[in-house]
Scaffold this motif. Sequence first.
Motif, mmCIF file in Angstrom:
data_model
loop_
_atom_site.group_PDB
_atom_site.id
_atom_site.type_symbol
_atom_site.label_atom_id
_atom_site.label_comp_id
_atom_site.label_asym_id
_atom_site.label_seq_id
_atom_site.Cartn_x
_atom_site.Cartn_y
_atom_site.Cartn_z
ATOM 1 N N VAL A 1 53.963 10.642 97.254
ATOM 2 C CA VAL A 1 53.753 12.091 97.276
ATOM 3 C C VAL A 1 53.082 12.577 95.997
ATOM 4 O O VAL A 1 52.177 13.424 96.037
ATOM 5 N N LEU A 2 53.483 12.019 94.848
ATOM 6 C CA LEU A 2 53.036 12.550 93.557
ATOM 7 C C LEU A 2 51.518 12.536 93.372
ATOM 8 O O LEU A 2 50.941 13.560 92.967
ATOM 9 N N PRO A 3 50.830 11.408 93.629
ATOM 10 C CA PRO A 3 49.379 11.456 93.424
ATOM 11 C C PRO A 3 48.672 12.436 94.355
ATOM 12 O O PRO A 3 47.681 13.061 93.963
ATOM 13 N N LEU A 4 49.174 12.590 95.592
ATOM 14 C CA LEU A 4 48.562 13.536 96.517
ATOM 15 C C LEU A 4 48.770 14.969 96.042
ATOM 16 O O LEU A 4 47.861 15.806 96.135
ATOM 17 N N LEU A 5 49.970 15.267 95.546
ATOM 18 C CA LEU A 5 50.226 16.594 94.998
ATOM 19 C C LEU A 5 49.316 16.869 93.807
ATOM 20 O O LEU A 5 48.723 17.950 93.695
ATOM 21 N N TRP A 6 49.189 15.900 92.903
ATOM 22 C CA TRP A 6 48.357 16.088 91.707
ATOM 23 C C TRP A 6 46.902 16.337 92.093
ATOM 24 O O TRP A 6 46.240 17.218 91.529
ATOM 25 N N VAL A 7 46.400 15.600 93.066
ATOM 26 C CA VAL A 7 45.009 15.771 93.505
ATOM 27 C C VAL A 7 44.800 17.160 94.116
ATOM 28 O O VAL A 7 43.814 17.850 93.816
ATOM 29 N N CYS A 8 45.735 17.587 94.975
ATOM 30 C CA CYS A 8 45.624 18.915 95.590
ATOM 31 C C CYS A 8 45.632 20.013 94.524
ATOM 32 O O CYS A 8 44.833 20.958 94.576
ATOM 33 N N ARG B 1 46.050 20.562 82.576
ATOM 34 C CA ARG B 1 47.332 21.157 82.202
ATOM 35 C C ARG B 1 48.069 21.692 83.424
ATOM 36 O O ARG B 1 49.272 21.466 83.586
ATOM 37 N N ILE B 2 47.352 22.401 84.283
ATOM 38 C CA ILE B 2 47.987 22.989 85.463
ATOM 39 C C ILE B 2 48.527 21.907 86.391
ATOM 40 O O ILE B 2 49.701 21.917 86.790
ATOM 41 N N ALA B 3 47.660 20.963 86.768
ATOM 42 C CA ALA B 3 48.053 19.929 87.730
ATOM 43 C C ALA B 3 49.178 19.054 87.186
ATOM 44 O O ALA B 3 50.127 18.722 87.908
ATOM 45 N N THR B 4 49.091 18.699 85.913
ATOM 46 C CA THR B 4 50.098 17.811 85.322
ATOM 47 C C THR B 4 51.442 18.519 85.170
ATOM 48 O O THR B 4 52.497 17.949 85.494
ATOM 49 N N ALA B 5 51.443 19.763 84.703
ATOM 50 C CA ALA B 5 52.698 20.495 84.501
ATOM 51 C C ALA B 5 53.422 20.710 85.827
ATOM 52 O O ALA B 5 54.635 20.494 85.934
ATOM 53 N N ALA B 6 52.696 21.146 86.860
ATOM 54 C CA ALA B 6 53.326 21.392 88.162
ATOM 55 C C ALA B 6 53.840 20.100 88.787
ATOM 56 O O ALA B 6 54.917 20.072 89.382
ATOM 57 N N THR B 7 53.077 19.020 88.655
ATOM 58 C CA THR B 7 53.513 17.740 89.207
ATOM 59 C C THR B 7 54.748 17.215 88.481
ATOM 60 O O THR B 7 55.667 16.670 89.109
ATOM 61 N N LEU B 8 54.791 17.381 87.163
ATOM 62 C CA LEU B 8 55.974 16.961 86.406
ATOM 63 C C LEU B 8 57.202 17.782 86.800
ATOM 64 O O LEU B 8 58.308 17.246 86.936
ATOM 65 N N GLY B 9 57.021 19.085 86.989
ATOM 66 C CA GLY B 9 58.133 19.920 87.426
ATOM 67 C C GLY B 9 58.667 19.490 88.779
ATOM 68 O O GLY B 9 59.890 19.393 88.988
ATOM 69 N N PHE B 10 57.764 19.225 89.705
ATOM 70 C CA PHE B 10 58.157 18.742 91.037
ATOM 71 C C PHE B 10 58.872 17.397 90.927
ATOM 72 O O PHE B 10 59.900 17.165 91.591
ATOM 73 N N PHE C 1 45.225 21.498 102.889
ATOM 74 C CA PHE C 1 45.651 20.390 102.040
ATOM 75 C C PHE C 1 47.005 19.854 102.503
ATOM 76 O O PHE C 1 47.238 18.639 102.542
ATOM 77 N N GLY C 2 47.914 20.779 102.859
ATOM 78 C CA GLY C 2 49.226 20.354 103.336
ATOM 79 C C GLY C 2 49.139 19.528 104.605
ATOM 80 O O GLY C 2 49.859 18.535 104.771
ATOM 81 N N LEU C 3 48.254 19.922 105.521
ATOM 82 C CA LEU C 3 48.077 19.162 106.759
ATOM 83 C C LEU C 3 47.534 17.772 106.485
ATOM 84 O O LEU C 3 47.960 16.787 107.096
ATOM 85 N N VAL C 4 46.574 17.704 105.566
ATOM 86 C CA VAL C 4 46.007 16.396 105.219
ATOM 87 C C VAL C 4 47.087 15.494 104.621
ATOM 88 O O VAL C 4 47.188 14.308 104.968
ATOM 89 N N VAL C 5 47.906 16.055 103.737
ATOM 90 C CA VAL C 5 48.984 15.271 103.127
ATOM 91 C C VAL C 5 49.964 14.794 104.190
ATOM 92 O O VAL C 5 50.423 13.653 104.173
ATOM 93 N N GLN C 6 50.299 15.675 105.146
ATOM 94 C CA GLN C 6 51.220 15.296 106.213
ATOM 95 C C GLN C 6 50.654 14.142 107.034
ATOM 96 O O GLN C 6 51.377 13.204 107.402
ATOM 97 N N LEU C 7 49.349 14.186 107.317
ATOM 98 C CA LEU C 7 48.726 13.115 108.094
ATOM 99 C C LEU C 7 48.684 11.803 107.314
ATOM 100 O O LEU C 7 48.872 10.728 107.874
ATOM 101 N N VAL C 8 48.429 11.904 106.004
ATOM 102 C CA VAL C 8 48.354 10.690 105.187
ATOM 103 C C VAL C 8 49.736 10.064 105.023
ATOM 104 O O VAL C 8 49.909 8.846 105.173
ATOM 105 N N LEU C 9 50.738 10.892 104.751
ATOM 106 C CA LEU C 9 52.081 10.358 104.507
ATOM 107 C C LEU C 9 52.789 9.979 105.799
ATOM 108 O O LEU C 9 53.560 9.026 105.842
ATOM 109 N N TYR C 10 52.587 10.759 106.837
ATOM 110 C CA TYR C 10 53.247 10.582 108.135
ATOM 111 C C TYR C 10 54.769 10.548 107.935
ATOM 112 O O TYR C 10 55.345 11.567 107.597
#
Length: 344
Positions: free
Chosen positions: A258-265, A19-28, A240-249
């Motif tokens: 971005v969405l799947p990485l946000l949901w996983v974090c 619920r938490i991960a899905t709601a926040a990701t949908l809002g984003f 987590f933010g640093l890892v996402v930045q490195l993955v996305l570049y």
Amino acid sequence: MFPLADHPLGRNDLRQCLRIATAATLGFTICKLFDWNYGVFFTVYPVLLVGLVPVFNAHVARQFVAAAMINSVEVGLIAGFFSHLPLVMTLVVFALFFVRFRLMSRGLLFLFGASSLVSLSVMFHFASYETTDLHDMLTSNVVASSMAVVLAALVTYLFPDVEPRKPPPRVHKPANRIRHETLIGTIAATLSFVVFQVLDLEDSLSAQVASILILFPMHYRGVIIAARWRAMGIILGCCFGLVVQLVLYDFSDQLLLVLPLLWVCLMIGARMHVTEKVGSGVGFGTMTTVGILFGQYLEPNQDLVYSDLYRILSVCVSLVVTVTVVFILHLLLNRFPSTRLEID
């Protein structure tokens, strides 16, 4: 003291994580699709609503929406009429914080008070800068809060609990403890507001929010523990933010990446949160940090590495200063019988 102490993942816990991960990701997602400003509102508010209140119902929804409406009116009036009168504005902010902390200490409308404190802190932070479009900010706050309620209802329908939850025990507090907790929270939160206004710390949103969130226990021992957990959560969220930045570049503008990485974090942070069973612990700090980073700072031309490192430093300084202020207030208030804290 680390709150992840052998609490197994219960039957309802996995569903709350979803619920938490899905709601926040949908809002984003909705915020980015419509190119709305203040993505931090749309990402963090679902975390606050679904994370702090595991059981969603009409009473919870009314508190959250009412807080958004009232806060927007208050910020609009205060910023419009008293922005050129710092002393008067500070006194009005003190009164607003006093009402919220008193409601929280008495146990009445706790969600209303907690969400109001976070919302007021963030909006006062943004409203203090001339570049801020006050109408856009207040509208975004109301829309984001209303959307958080809708998303909470949706994810509750999609991922319902499989067994009934026990209501939290009622805590009876004597009048002197209520006064102590209310004054500690109000004075510390007001001083935080003043410091961030005077020092013009525009990029220190996480630090200001952290200085408010650790005040939720409203007594010295609780604030120390909350500060330690918050610091650990901030560090994990920034990692987590640093890892996402490195993955996305250079592909941080690609929403589908971005969405799947946000949901996983968020899912990792939610997993920590539900197993801690302490409310605002390490996992909650991790989720709100991720929400602020993604919602406010993840842009194609934004260096998230600098934002991460600056955020860790500013938050640690903010936490140390806030704990010191609370300790001094604790000693002063305990000198008077009417405001003395007595915890069993």
